[in-house]
Design a protein around this motif. Sequence first.
Motif, mmCIF file in Angstrom:
data_model
loop_
_atom_site.group_PDB
_atom_site.id
_atom_site.type_symbol
_atom_site.label_atom_id
_atom_site.label_comp_id
_atom_site.label_asym_id
_atom_site.label_seq_id
_atom_site.Cartn_x
_atom_site.Cartn_y
_atom_site.Cartn_z
ATOM 1 N N LEU A 97 0.828 -1.211 0.000
ATOM 2 C CA LEU A 97 0.000 0.000 0.000
ATOM 3 C C LEU A 97 0.861 1.260 0.000
ATOM 4 O O LEU A 97 0.526 2.259 0.628
ATOM 5 C CB LEU A 97 -0.955 0.011 1.206
ATOM 6 N N GLY A 98 1.996 1.185 -0.685
ATOM 7 C CA GLY A 98 2.893 2.329 -0.774
ATOM 8 C C GLY A 98 3.743 2.562 0.456
ATOM 9 O O GLY A 98 4.430 3.583 0.552
ATOM 10 N N VAL A 99 3.705 1.643 1.412
ATOM 11 C CA VAL A 99 4.467 1.794 2.654
ATOM 12 C C VAL A 99 5.688 0.878 2.594
ATOM 13 O O VAL A 99 5.567 -0.321 2.352
ATOM 14 C CB VAL A 99 3.594 1.419 3.885
ATOM 15 N N ARG A 100 6.865 1.461 2.805
ATOM 16 C CA ARG A 100 8.101 0.663 2.848
ATOM 17 C C ARG A 100 8.067 -0.287 4.039
ATOM 18 O O ARG A 100 7.396 -0.011 5.032
ATOM 19 C CB ARG A 100 9.315 1.578 2.927
ATOM 20 N N PRO A 101 8.823 -1.383 3.976
ATOM 21 C CA PRO A 101 8.812 -2.365 5.065
ATOM 22 C C PRO A 101 9.142 -1.736 6.415
ATOM 23 O O PRO A 101 10.070 -0.950 6.533
ATOM 24 C CB PRO A 101 9.905 -3.353 4.668
ATOM 25 N N THR A 102 8.334 -2.095 7.398
ATOM 26 C CA THR A 102 8.549 -1.579 8.754
ATOM 27 C C THR A 102 9.042 -2.657 9.708
ATOM 28 O O THR A 102 9.491 -2.335 10.804
ATOM 29 C CB THR A 102 7.223 -1.018 9.317
ATOM 30 N N GLY A 103 8.895 -3.930 9.326
ATOM 31 C CA GLY A 103 9.247 -5.026 10.216
ATOM 32 C C GLY A 103 8.215 -5.261 11.311
ATOM 33 O O GLY A 103 8.403 -6.108 12.176
ATOM 34 N N ARG A 104 7.128 -4.521 11.284
ATOM 35 C CA ARG A 104 6.097 -4.629 12.315
ATOM 36 C C ARG A 104 5.136 -5.788 12.047
ATOM 37 O O ARG A 104 4.801 -6.057 10.895
ATOM 38 C CB ARG A 104 5.273 -3.349 12.375
ATOM 39 N N PRO A 105 4.646 -6.394 13.114
ATOM 40 C CA PRO A 105 3.596 -7.415 12.947
ATOM 41 C C PRO A 105 2.256 -6.723 12.711
ATOM 42 O O PRO A 105 2.011 -5.630 13.214
ATOM 43 C CB PRO A 105 3.606 -8.153 14.285
ATOM 44 N N ILE A 106 1.404 -7.374 11.928
ATOM 45 C CA ILE A 106 0.075 -6.814 11.661
ATOM 46 C C ILE A 106 -0.989 -7.874 11.918
ATOM 47 O O ILE A 106 -0.730 -9.072 11.861
ATOM 48 C CB ILE A 106 -0.068 -6.288 10.213
ATOM 49 N N THR A 107 -2.171 -7.386 12.184
ATOM 50 C CA THR A 107 -3.369 -8.213 12.207
ATOM 51 C C THR A 107 -4.429 -7.453 11.431
ATOM 52 O O THR A 107 -4.696 -6.290 11.724
ATOM 53 C CB THR A 107 -3.861 -8.472 13.645
#
Length: 144
Positions: A97-107
């Motif tokens: 979605l145009g966001v560079r990798p953050t390394g964050r977990p998502i749900t």
Amino acid sequence: MSIDHTNTEENNRRQLLLAFDHDGPQESIEALQNYYSADFVRHGDKGDYDKERLADGLSKLYAGFPDLKRTQHDVIVDGDRVAYRWEATGTHRGAYLGVRPTGRPITARGIVMCRFENGLIAEEWASWNRASLLHDLGIIPLGR
């Protein structure tokens, strides 16, 4: 004379669960070929799209979250319709979605209703909480 829809409904439920019994981008594309009709249409918040566009979206999703896991909950069948809510988890390792990798977990969570035709998913209506995903990525605050 009444028609017994039990077998058809159970087959549709089973087909839906098989369509999501995969791990990774290649298997998700194969599932589209095996469990979705040739003239499949998905109705979403950005308009209608076909199997090819859905395959492209899945490829982008797995590029952003290579460890993506998706679970179906509350699968409800009524005739040729199967509705379910889903939850997906993963780690943001690639652009999405145009966001560079953050390394964050998502749900992420959403709801889908499918219409079956001849044992295949012919149509879907899908809705999911994009704002919650962007919150998990640190893009927008939600106060939770």
